[in-house]
Design a protein around this motif. Sequence first.
Motif, PDB file in Angstrom:
ATOM      1  N   PHE A  76       0.854  -1.158  -0.301  1.00 19.63           N
ATOM      2  CA  PHE A  76      -0.086  -0.164  -0.060  1.00 19.63           C
ATOM      3  C   PHE A  76       0.872   1.480  -0.063  1.00 19.63           C
ATOM      4  N   GLY A 113       6.513   1.789   3.109  1.00 20.26           N
ATOM      5  CA  GLY A 113       7.254   0.589   2.702  1.00 20.26           C
ATOM      6  C   GLY A 113       7.559  -0.360   4.100  1.00 20.26           C
ATOM      7  N   LEU A 129       2.841  -2.347  11.807  1.00 19.91           N
ATOM      8  CA  LEU A 129       2.068  -2.320  10.581  1.00 19.91           C
ATOM      9  C   LEU A 129       1.025  -1.376  10.978  1.00 19.91           C
ATOM     10  N   CYS A 130       0.216  -0.947   9.792  1.00 19.07           N
ATOM     11  CA  CYS A 130      -0.968  -0.228  10.297  1.00 19.07           C
ATOM     12  C   CYS A 130      -2.165  -1.349   9.715  1.00 19.07           C
ATOM     13  N   GLY A 134      -1.870  -2.425   6.278  1.00 21.89           N
ATOM     14  CA  GLY A 134      -1.142  -3.601   6.022  1.00 21.89           C
ATOM     15  C   GLY A 134      -1.348  -4.706   6.592  1.00 21.89           C
ATOM     16  N   HIS A 147       0.012   7.689   6.163  1.00 16.40           N
ATOM     17  CA  HIS A 147       1.502   7.095   6.271  1.00 16.40           C
ATOM     18  C   HIS A 147       1.406   6.585   7.866  1.00 16.40           C
ATOM     19  N   VAL A 183       2.507   4.404   9.717  1.00  9.58           N
ATOM     20  CA  VAL A 183       3.528   4.000  10.431  1.00  9.58           C
ATOM     21  C   VAL A 183       4.544   5.075  10.637  1.00  9.58           C
TER      22      VAL A 183
END
Length: 698
Positions: A15, A19, A46-47, A50, A195, A197
Motif C-alpha cells: 500500500f 514501505g 504495521l497499520c 498492511g 502514512h 507507521v
Amino acid sequence: REVYADKTIDSVCPFCGVGCLTSVSVKDGKVVSVEGRNGPANENRLCVKGRFGFDYVSSPERLTKPLVRRDDAPKDVGISLTIDNYLEVFREASWDEALDRAAIGLKATFETKGGAGIAGFGSAKGSNEEAYLFQKLIRQGFQTNNVDHCTRLCHASSVAALMEGIGSGAVTAPFNAAEDADCMIVIGARPEQNHPVAATYIKQAAKNGTKLIVMDPRGQGLMRHADYGLKFKPGTDVAMLNAILNVIVTEKLYDEQYIAAHVDGFEALKEKIQDFTPEAMEPVCGIDAGTLREVARLYATSPRSIIYWGMGVSQHVHGTDNVRCLIAMALTTGQIGRPGTGLHPLRGQNNVQGASDAGLIPMVFPDYRSVENVDIRAEYEDAWGRTLDPVRGLTVVEIMDDILAGGIEAMYIQGENPAMSDPDQNHARKALSSLKHLVVQDIFLTETAWHADVILPASAHAEKLGTYTNTNRQVQIGRPCVPMPGEARADWELIIAIANRLGLDWSYDGVPAIYEEMRSHMASIQNISWERLEREGTVTYPADSPDKPGNEILFGQSFPTADGRGKIVPTDLVPPDETPDADFPMVLTTGRMLEHWHTGAMTRRAAVLDAIEPEPVVSMNPRDIKLQGLEIGQQVTVETRRGAITLTLRADRDVSTGMMFVPFCFYEAPANFLTNPQLDPFGKIPEFKFCAARISAA
Ligand code: SF4
C-alpha cells in the motif's frame, strides 16, 4: 501462526510509500495473515491496511482470463460493469488472441499517427522492473515520451520544485529522522491516515520532546501531539509560508554562513517577501501574526528542524510555489543535510518513488535525466537501437485532453485507474471511451477497464517478484507468496509479450535481469546489485560503494545541481483556480481515508477494511450541517460545476466551516466527478484540494 500456516514469506507492504516490511503467512495457496517485520521503515509495525488488507488478492472478482470487447458492444461513457454482467460487453479470449489484438491495435495507430497517437500509463503499484520496462516499451516501441503515472496526481509539483531548488526530487532524509530532530513541521499531510507507521515515529519524537508544528486547513489527530496546530484557510499556503520567511529574514534568523556557502537567490527572496509581513498575511491565511512569528522562530532557531509534507501542499495550482516556500525555509536556515533536518515529501503509493526514479514520467529517462538532452538521448538510442522522441511527452491530464482533441487514439494502461483517479471524471471517462484502441492490464475489472478493447489479467503484489522503493529511498524486495489465479500473468511478462509482438525482440531471464539492465542506466542504484538486495534485504540509495550502507542524509556538502548550490525561488500569491461564490458557496477538498487506499480497487475488496468504512461519505462541520438544515446520516448531493454525486453526510469537527471533505475511493460516488482539472503550470498536477461546491438533501 507457524502451526497454522503452510509457509511464511518475507515481503513488503503493497500500500503506502512507508514501505513496511512484512511476513506473509500462506495456507492452501491463500494469504491468511500478515505481520510486520523488522524493516528500517517500520521496526515490526504495521497499520490496519498492511495487517488486514490482504484478502483482495484472493477476491472472487479477480480477472482470471484475457478478455476482448465484443464486436457489437458500444463504448458507452456511462457504462457500469460488475463481475455479474461484464460478459455482455466482453468475451473471454486465449492469451494469443488477446495479446495479438492488444499489439495490433497499438501498432495500427502508430503506423497511421506515429508516436503522437499513442500514450501509456504505468503504475506506482507495480515494481521498479515493471516501471522500467513500461517506459522503455512506450519510448522504444512507439518513439514517444507520452508515458506517465500517478505521480502526476500526487507529488509532481514537489518534484518540480525540488529539482529546481536542490537538483533532486527524492527526500533528503528518511521520516525516521524525526528521532534526531528538535523541531518538526508537518504541513498538508495527514500521516495518521495516509502514512500511519511514519506517524508513529513523528508522535514518538513529539512525546520525547521534539517540538511539533502541524499545519492543515482540516484539523487532525496529530494536532493533539503538537505544540502548534495551524488550521490555516485552504489555498493560502504561500501567504502563511511567505510570512514565516518574512520573519526569518527580518529578524535575521537565517544562517548567513550557510547561505554564502551553498545558496543562490537569497537577495531576491529578501526583496520579494518584504510585503508578506505576518500582520499583512494574518487576514489572508487566518493565522494570527504572533503565532506565525513564534513558529518561524521555532523552526529557524532549533538546532535541527525537518519538514514533512503531503498532497495538501502539492495538489494545488500553486503546488510548486508551496514547495518552493518550504525549500526556501530549509535553505535560508541551513536546516538540511544534517541528521534531524531536511525536506521530506511523504510519498503516497508503495512504489511512486521507484516508478518515478525508473523514468515512468514524460520528461525524463531513468534517474530524472532529461529526454531533451541530446547526449542522454543518444545513450538510450544506442542501448535501445531506435531513434527516440526528442521532446517531453504529455502528462496524465494533458493526455486526456489530447484524446478529446483528436490527437492520441490508442493507450496501454497498466495497473492505473484514471477513470477514478483523474479529475473531472465526465471529461476523463469521455476521453477513455473515445479511444480507438485501449489495452488495460489489471487485476480487477476497474472503472478504466470498462472502456477497454482488450483486458489482460495481471498479477497482484503478493504474486510476483520485484523491487519497490519507499519514501525513504529504501529499495526493498517484494516476493511471490501465492500463485496467480486462473490464467493471470505477471505484469512484467505481459509488457515483454507486447514488446515482442511489436518486433522489439526483448529477452530477459527473469526479474533480476530486468533490474540489472535498469541499474546499468541509473547512477543512483549503481552500487545496489540484485545480489546485494537479496543479501541485505533493504538498501538505501545512493550508496557510495557496493559494501557501504546507503546515505540516509543527503546534501551535507553540496547539491546535485550544475554548480552544487541550492536555489531559492521566491513566490507570489496565486489564488485557487475556482473560488466559492453565490452558486457554489463551499470549498470541496478530497483525499484518502485510513482504511481505504487510493481508488479503493484493492481495499474495497478487503473484507475487514470495507467493513470499517463501507460507504461513501462527505464530512462537514456540525455547525454547517445545522446551518444548512441537514441531518447527520442523511443522503445528500454534493455538486460542483463539473458533476454531482450522492452520498451519506457525516459530521466532523476537524473540517472547518465552509469546507467539505470527500474521499476518492468510493466507486458508488466518485469524488473525482467533482474535482477541478486545472493544472499547476510547472508540475502539471491538478487542483484536487480546492474547488467550489454546494450541498443539498438528496
Ligand atoms: Fe502498509 Fe503504509 Fe500501513 Fe506500512 S504504513 S503497513 S506501508 S499501508
